[in-house]
Every structure is written in C-alpha cells, then in structure tokens.
Design a protein around this motif. Structure first.
Motif, PDB file in Angstrom:
ATOM      1  N   PHE A  26       0.827  -1.206   0.000  1.00 38.34           N
ATOM      2  CA  PHE A  26       0.000   0.000   0.000  1.00 38.34           C
ATOM      3  C   PHE A  26       0.866   1.264   0.000  1.00 38.34           C
ATOM      4  N   ASP A  27       2.023   1.194   0.633  1.00 35.86           N
ATOM      5  CA  ASP A  27       2.956   2.327   0.579  1.00 35.86           C
ATOM      6  C   ASP A  27       3.462   2.517  -0.852  1.00 35.86           C
ATOM      7  N   ILE A  28       3.735   1.413  -1.542  1.00 36.08           N
ATOM      8  CA  ILE A  28       4.245   1.497  -2.904  1.00 36.08           C
ATOM      9  C   ILE A  28       3.187   2.045  -3.852  1.00 36.08           C
ATOM     10  N   ILE A  29       1.937   1.611  -3.679  1.00 40.92           N
ATOM     11  CA  ILE A  29       0.846   2.160  -4.497  1.00 40.92           C
ATOM     12  C   ILE A  29       0.746   3.663  -4.296  1.00 40.92           C
ATOM     13  N   PHE A  30       0.829   4.098  -3.044  1.00 42.31           N
ATOM     14  CA  PHE A  30       0.778   5.532  -2.738  1.00 42.31           C
ATOM     15  C   PHE A  30       1.952   6.265  -3.384  1.00 42.31           C
ATOM     16  N   GLU A  31       3.150   5.707  -3.255  1.00 40.96           N
ATOM     17  CA  GLU A  31       4.342   6.355  -3.803  1.00 40.96           C
ATOM     18  C   GLU A  31       4.302   6.417  -5.327  1.00 40.96           C
ATOM     19  N   LEU A  32       3.713   5.416  -5.953  1.00 41.44           N
ATOM     20  CA  LEU A  32       3.567   5.451  -7.407  1.00 41.44           C
ATOM     21  C   LEU A  32       2.684   6.614  -7.829  1.00 41.44           C
ATOM     22  N   HIS A  33       1.605   6.833  -7.097  1.00 42.93           N
ATOM     23  CA  HIS A  33       0.737   7.973  -7.396  1.00 42.93           C
ATOM     24  C   HIS A  33       1.484   9.288  -7.206  1.00 42.93           C
ATOM     25  N   VAL A  34       2.259   9.374  -6.151  1.00 43.91           N
ATOM     26  CA  VAL A  34       3.034  10.591  -5.899  1.00 43.91           C
ATOM     27  C   VAL A  34       4.027  10.831  -7.034  1.00 43.91           C
ATOM     28  N   ALA A  35       4.579   9.727  -7.570  1.00 48.25           N
ATOM     29  CA  ALA A  35       5.541   9.824  -8.669  1.00 48.25           C
ATOM     30  C   ALA A  35       4.857  10.089 -10.014  1.00 48.25           C
ATOM     31  N   GLY A  36       3.520  10.118 -10.012  1.00 53.63           N
ATOM     32  CA  GLY A  36       2.788  10.461 -11.230  1.00 53.63           C
ATOM     33  C   GLY A  36       2.274   9.281 -12.022  1.00 53.63           C
ATOM     34  N   TYR A  37       2.266   8.084 -11.427  1.00 52.90           N
ATOM     35  CA  TYR A  37       1.831   6.883 -12.141  1.00 52.90           C
ATOM     36  C   TYR A  37       0.491   6.360 -11.628  1.00 52.90           C
ATOM     37  N   GLN A  38      -0.244   5.713 -12.536  1.00 46.67           N
ATOM     38  CA  GLN A  38      -1.471   5.013 -12.191  1.00 46.67           C
ATOM     39  C   GLN A  38      -1.202   3.520 -12.294  1.00 46.67           C
ATOM     40  N   PRO A  39      -1.056   2.819 -11.155  1.00 49.54           N
ATOM     41  CA  PRO A  39      -0.772   1.381 -11.219  1.00 49.54           C
ATOM     42  C   PRO A  39      -1.982   0.568 -11.662  1.00 49.54           C
ATOM     43  N   VAL A  40      -1.708  -0.461 -12.459  1.00 49.73           N
ATOM     44  CA  VAL A  40      -2.701  -1.443 -12.892  1.00 49.73           C
ATOM     45  C   VAL A  40      -2.179  -2.807 -12.461  1.00 49.73           C
ATOM     46  N   LEU A  41      -2.880  -3.457 -11.539  1.00 51.15           N
ATOM     47  CA  LEU A  41      -2.424  -4.740 -11.014  1.00 51.15           C
ATOM     48  C   LEU A  41      -2.815  -5.873 -11.950  1.00 51.15           C
ATOM     49  N   ALA A  42      -1.822  -6.597 -12.435  1.00 54.55           N
ATOM     50  CA  ALA A  42      -2.065  -7.720 -13.341  1.00 54.55           C
ATOM     51  C   ALA A  42      -2.625  -8.923 -12.589  1.00 54.55           C
ATOM     52  N   HIS A  43      -3.540  -9.608 -13.225  1.00 51.58           N
ATOM     53  CA  HIS A  43      -4.161 -10.869 -12.773  1.00 51.58           C
ATOM     54  C   HIS A  43      -4.340 -11.015 -11.257  1.00 51.58           C
ATOM     55  N   PRO A  44      -5.129 -10.155 -10.632  1.00 54.97           N
ATOM     56  CA  PRO A  44      -5.336 -10.260  -9.178  1.00 54.97           C
ATOM     57  C   PRO A  44      -5.965 -11.586  -8.768  1.00 54.97           C
ATOM     58  N   GLU A  45      -6.737 -12.196  -9.659  1.00 53.01           N
ATOM     59  CA  GLU A  45      -7.396 -13.467  -9.342  1.00 53.01           C
ATOM     60  C   GLU A  45      -6.405 -14.605  -9.105  1.00 53.01           C
ATOM     61  N   ARG A  46      -5.167 -14.436  -9.537  1.00 51.35           N
ATOM     62  CA  ARG A  46      -4.174 -15.502  -9.412  1.00 51.35           C
ATOM     63  C   ARG A  46      -3.392 -15.436  -8.098  1.00 51.35           C
ATOM     64  N   TYR A  47      -3.630 -14.408  -7.289  1.00 44.57           N
ATOM     65  CA  TYR A  47      -2.957 -14.305  -5.994  1.00 44.57           C
ATOM     66  C   TYR A  47      -3.810 -15.030  -4.961  1.00 44.57           C
ATOM     67  N   ILE A  48      -3.550 -16.315  -4.828  1.00 48.40           N
ATOM     68  CA  ILE A  48      -4.433 -17.198  -4.061  1.00 48.40           C
ATOM     69  C   ILE A  48      -4.514 -16.807  -2.589  1.00 48.40           C
ATOM     70  N   TYR A  49      -3.470 -16.193  -2.048  1.00 46.83           N
ATOM     71  CA  TYR A  49      -3.494 -15.817  -0.633  1.00 46.83           C
ATOM     72  C   TYR A  49      -4.551 -14.765  -0.330  1.00 46.83           C
ATOM     73  N   TYR A  50      -5.087 -14.106  -1.355  1.00 45.50           N
ATOM     74  CA  TYR A  50      -6.161 -13.131  -1.135  1.00 45.50           C
ATOM     75  C   TYR A  50      -7.548 -13.762  -1.222  1.00 45.50           C
ATOM     76  N   HIS A  51      -7.652 -14.998  -1.670  1.00 43.64           N
ATOM     77  CA  HIS A  51      -8.966 -15.593  -1.893  1.00 43.64           C
ATOM     78  C   HIS A  51      -9.783 -15.708  -0.611  1.00 43.64           C
ATOM     79  N   LYS A  52      -9.093 -15.976   0.500  1.00 46.57           N
ATOM     80  CA  LYS A  52      -9.802 -16.077   1.783  1.00 46.57           C
ATOM     81  C   LYS A  52      -9.746 -14.765   2.563  1.00 46.57           C
ATOM     82  N   LYS A  53      -9.144 -13.757   1.954  1.00 52.21           N
ATOM     83  CA  LYS A  53      -9.116 -12.411   2.524  1.00 52.21           C
ATOM     84  C   LYS A  53      -9.585 -11.449   1.440  1.00 52.21           C
ATOM     85  N   PHE A  54     -10.776 -11.720   0.934  1.00 56.75           N
ATOM     86  CA  PHE A  54     -11.248 -11.026  -0.256  1.00 56.75           C
ATOM     87  C   PHE A  54     -11.353  -9.515  -0.062  1.00 56.75           C
ATOM     88  N   ASP A  55     -11.508  -9.097   1.167  1.00 59.12           N
ATOM     89  CA  ASP A  55     -11.599  -7.658   1.434  1.00 59.12           C
ATOM     90  C   ASP A  55     -10.320  -6.921   1.044  1.00 59.12           C
TER      91      ASP A  55
END
Length: 243
Positions: free
Chosen positions: A134-163
């Motif tokens: 989350f710090d990196i996402i914030f810093e990317l915005h500060v640096a002038g970039y809009q991050p696009v996260l590739a294939h979020p569905e493939r990060y299995i560790y988030y499946h049970k922490k969907f929030d």
C-alpha cells in the motif's frame, strides 16, 4: 460453485473486432514468452485472427530473474517490427514485478514504460504480497503513475481475505483480469475468484497474458462464468488503450 459457473460461450466469441490487448509476452527471446521471432509471429497472427487489432507487449521486468531494461525491450521491439511484417498495431511497455528492484526504478529519474499515459502494469509475487504494497501504491501515485495490477485473481493468498482486493482498489490501483482465468486455465479456484471479482465490479481491464501456443488454444474453450456481462464490460474498457 455450480451457482457461479455455467458453460456459457466460447471465450473467442467474447472478443470483439478491434480489441486492444494490454498484457502479453510476444517479444521474442526476452522473457518466458515467445522464444523466437517465429514464435512471436505465430502469437501475433493468432491474436489478429481472434479479433485483436492493438497489442501492447509487456515483457517482465523482475529483479534477478528477468532483468530487462527499457533499452533492451525497445531494441527487441525495433528488431522484430523492422524485420517482420506485423499484422496489427504492436506497441510495448512492461510488466513490473513489485520488488526491491522496482522501488529503485520508480524512484529514479528515468520514466517507467507505461501502457498509455501514466498507466503502469505491475504484478506481485504468487507466494506472498509485498509487505509495503500500500505504501508502494501511494508512492507510485506521488511519482505520477497510475498502477494497474495484473491478474489479481491468481494471488491465491487473497482468496480467503477477499476484502484485501477492495482495499487495493480503494488505494488507487486498477485491476486487470486474465481472460484465460475465465475458462479455468489456471484452475477452478482461480476461475471462481475471477467470477467473484467481476461480479463485485473490481475488474477494470482484461489482458490475454499470452506466452505460447497453449494460451492461444485456450481461447477455444468455453467460459465458466454464468453472467458474462461484467466480463464484456471489462473487455470494452480496453478500448481506452487503442492508439
């Protein structure tokens, strides 16, 4: 699971003529995608047949694994497009792994390779999320970039922490679904996560993430998602990236 999925239609039939792809690995000999120019041309010509007219090649930039540079990516692109006739509008950017090397890159004065304008494609480890995501996402915005996260569905560790997906979205990160996730290419668990992400409106764009012939052949499979309307809407959003 049976309430979420139903054999609906072939994935290839959901690709509209004039589709713009924002995530693929068709530049030859530069990462785990196309190995040769012949491989690259096969993938590109196959994508053209599927209805793609615009394609942004996104080679991996990953510290200690794929240590590509903008110069290497550009020269590979120039060589391919100079020596071969490319049947669609091919451009290049990169898929950046969020790792210590990436932090150095966006903090430097050299610009990152972007999909369009300030949109930068990023990925995270399949094993564990970055501690400072989350710090990196914030810093990317500060640096002038809009991050696009590739294939979020493939990060299995988030499946049970969907929030966590919503928190990532709220932090200002767009999300790009892999089209092949919808046909179960990466397994039923990933397909189920893809369906849920689409249903909850968290997906902004899609990508083919094509590396090789097996990925092309998977477009001939039927989608497992019962309600394809959110998928069609995400596919339509890719028109933003047409040049």
């Amino acid at each position: 699971m049976f309430g979420i999925f139903s054999k609906k239609t072939f994935l290839r039939d959901l690709i509209p003529d004039g589709h713009a792809d924002i995530h693929c690995h068709v530049l030859p000999g530069i990462d785990d995608g196309a190995a040769t120019e012949q491989d690259a041309l096969f993938l590109i010509e196959s994508m053209k047949k599927l209805g793609f007219t615009d394609c942004i090649a996104t080679p991996h930039i990953m510290g200690s694994t794929w240590e590509n540079t903008p110069e290497r990516i550009s020269s590979t692109y120039q060589k391919l497009t100079t020596e071969k006739q490319i049947p669609l509008n091919l451009r290049f950017a990169a898929e950046y792994m969020i790792d210590p090397n990436f932090i150095k890159l966006y903090q430097s004065e050299k610009p990152l390779l972007t999909l369009k304008d300030n949109y930068v494609l990023v990925e995270i480890s399949y094993l564990n999320p970055p501690v400072q995501l989350f710090d990196i996402i914030f810093e990317l915005h500060v640096a002038g970039y809009q991050p696009v996260l590739a294939h979020p569905e493939r990060y299995i560790y988030y499946h049970k922490k969907f929030d966590q997906y919503q928190k990532i979205k709220n932090a200002g990160c767009f999300m790009q679904l892999n089209l092949l996730s919808t046909v179960g290419y990466y397994g039923p668990v990933v397909a189920e996560a893809a369906a849920k992400l689409l249903k909850t409106g968290l997906i902004d764009f899609v990508g083919s993430d094509v590396h090789h012939e097996k990925h092309i052949l998977a477009f001939d499979q039927k989608t497992l998602i019962k309600d394809v309307k959110p998928l069609q809407e995400a596919i339509a959003h890719n028109q933003f990236f047409k040049s």
